[in-house]
Design an enzyme around this catalytic site. Structure first.
Site, mmCIF file in Angstrom:
data_model
loop_
_atom_site.group_PDB
_atom_site.id
_atom_site.type_symbol
_atom_site.label_atom_id
_atom_site.label_comp_id
_atom_site.label_asym_id
_atom_site.label_seq_id
_atom_site.Cartn_x
_atom_site.Cartn_y
_atom_site.Cartn_z
ATOM 1 N N CYS A 269 6.792 8.788 -6.781
ATOM 2 C CA CYS A 269 6.801 9.025 -5.344
ATOM 3 C C CYS A 269 6.153 10.362 -4.996
ATOM 4 C CB CYS A 269 8.227 8.904 -4.813
ATOM 5 S SG CYS A 269 8.312 8.640 -3.029
ATOM 6 N N HIS A 359 9.820 3.382 -6.616
ATOM 7 C CA HIS A 359 11.011 3.861 -7.330
ATOM 8 C C HIS A 359 11.448 2.871 -8.406
ATOM 9 C CE1 HIS A 359 12.094 7.254 -4.592
ATOM 10 N NE2 HIS A 359 11.268 6.580 -3.816
ATOM 11 N N GLU A 361 13.542 3.363 -10.735
ATOM 12 C CA GLU A 361 14.960 3.497 -11.100
ATOM 13 C C GLU A 361 15.839 2.612 -10.224
ATOM 14 O OE1 GLU A 361 14.542 5.807 -7.553
ATOM 15 O OE2 GLU A 361 13.328 5.724 -9.352
#
Length: 396
Positions: A269, A359, A361
């Site tokens: 990001c 993202h 994660e």
């Protein structure tokens, strides 16, 4: 005669009028939600139907007023396990139909209660579909939410919104990052050490690395190149975070130092935008950004399409149709958004470095992109020559 049930704090707030004022003058009237008072920020919309707790505690939302497009929010309440950071970071919260009852075995309190506890001003009962369409057509813009005694004449409120700071040019990552280094130990056998620059890092990111045997040294946003290499890292990671990447000159210089030393680099990001700048590309502000957990992205190195989690209002300006020559060798766009062709990832072909705009994660899901942490491990396993071969193999 039966006595009336006592009025709850939430019910009292629901009766308090609130108004949302956009900087172009459009207003939406509803009821107070969360804390009473006033707040200012950039109005953006999130298309996720779940994961609101992770959204609210994501530091990348610092100074943004988040509009939820899903009509009902708060069904699962608030628990003590899913926070992505130490607090709620959104500047304000906008929902159409707040759940009246929180129903989940892990819930400890309602979303409305947690917003009020942390002083987050919100509004409910407005047409979030109309607001979202307005932002899509006109672009993300400044807004204010006012409730209770803060409600005043519309012209006065609009003037205050127009005096609030803009997101473009905002340098915010140091406001949300840790001030002191800390270590997230590897789970099981330690295989690697990573220096992670905290630009607004989410708790699940070092967790995903720890699961792969990585000891993560989380450093403040203003950490120097010397600080990074003081932990003897096998790899360097730059996290997500808020603000305009055009302000991140210090972090860009650190990234360039990492590239010069040919240490494996991975950015997410804001980290993707910083790598882009370090390589010589520009960045720009998107009209309304990407925020949600259902964004389609193609990994151009494999051809695979992934459903991904996003939260960004800026992007890297790099050519999609060719390999670019940079001061650090050849670089190509590795991932692209299938909705609008925005650059979603960069891959260096002559140094061990790559990044993605989204993202992987994704604590609330989806998990299609979790393999990127494995790709980082592969970079750290080989020497420079093997790392470049790996990149070339993925490109083929």
């Amino acid at each position: 005669m039966t006595a009336p049930a006592p009025t709850t704090q939430r019910q009292r707030r629901e009766r308090v009028p609130a108004v949302l004022v956009l900087e172009d003058g459009r207003t939406f009237r509803g009821q107070a939600y969360g804390a009473l008072g006033e707040t200012f920020g950039e109005a953006v919309f999130n298309t996720g139907m779940s994961g609101y707790q992770e959204t609210l505690t994501d530091p990348s939302y610092h100074r943004q007023v988040v509009v939820m497009t899903a009509p009902q929010i708060g069904n699962t309440g608030w628990n003590d396990e899913d926070d992505e950071s130490k607090q709620i970071w959104v500047a304000g919260y906008v929902v159409r139909d707040p759940a009246r009852v929180a129903s989940n075995w892990r819930s400890r309190r309602s979303l409305d209660e947690e917003l009020a506890n942390q002083g987050v001003v919100g509004i409910s009962g407005i047409d979030t579909r109309a607001l979202t369409r307005h932002l899509r057509e006109r672009g993300a813009m400044r807004c204010g939410i006012f409730s209770g005694a803060a409600v005043a004449d519309d012209a006065a409120l609009l003037a205050r919104v127009q005096q609030s700071p803009e997101m473009k040019g905002a340098d915010l990552c140091a406001e949300v990052a840790t001030t002191e280094p800390y270590v997230v130990p590897a789970i099981g056998e330690k295989k690697f050490t990573v220096a992670a620059l905290d630009l607004g890092i989410k708790a699940m990111t070092p967790q995903r690395m720890a699961e792969r045997g990585i000891e993560v040294h989380v450093l403040p946003a203003n950490a120097t190149l010397e600080d990074v290499y003081a932990v003897n890292p096998d790899g360097v990671f730059f996290s997500n975070g808020p603000g305009d990447p055009a302000t991140a000159d210090h972090q860009v210089a650190v990234a360039q130092g990492v590239l010069e030393r040919r240490t494996p680099f991975f950015g997410i990001c804001f980290g993707n935008q910083i790598l882009g700048r370090a390589l010589g590309f520009g960045t720009y502000k998107l009209k309304y950004g990407h925020r949600g957990i259902n964004q389609p992205v193609q990994d151009r190195t494999t051809g695979k399409v992934e459903v991904t989690a996003h939260n960004h209002g800026f992007a890297v300006n790099a050519p999609l149709d060719k390999v670019s020559d940079t001061p650090y060798g050849r670089v190509e766009v590795s991932h692209v958004c299938l909705n609008d062709d925005v650059v979603e990832g960069l891959q260096a072909l002559d140094v061990p470095a790559f990044s993605v705009q989204y993202h992987p994660e994704a604590a609330a899901g989806p998990h299609d992109a979790a393999y990127l942490f494995d790709r980082f491990v592969e970079l750290m396993r080989g020497d420079d020559k093997d790392s470049v071969k790996l990149m070339e193999g993925q490109r083929a």
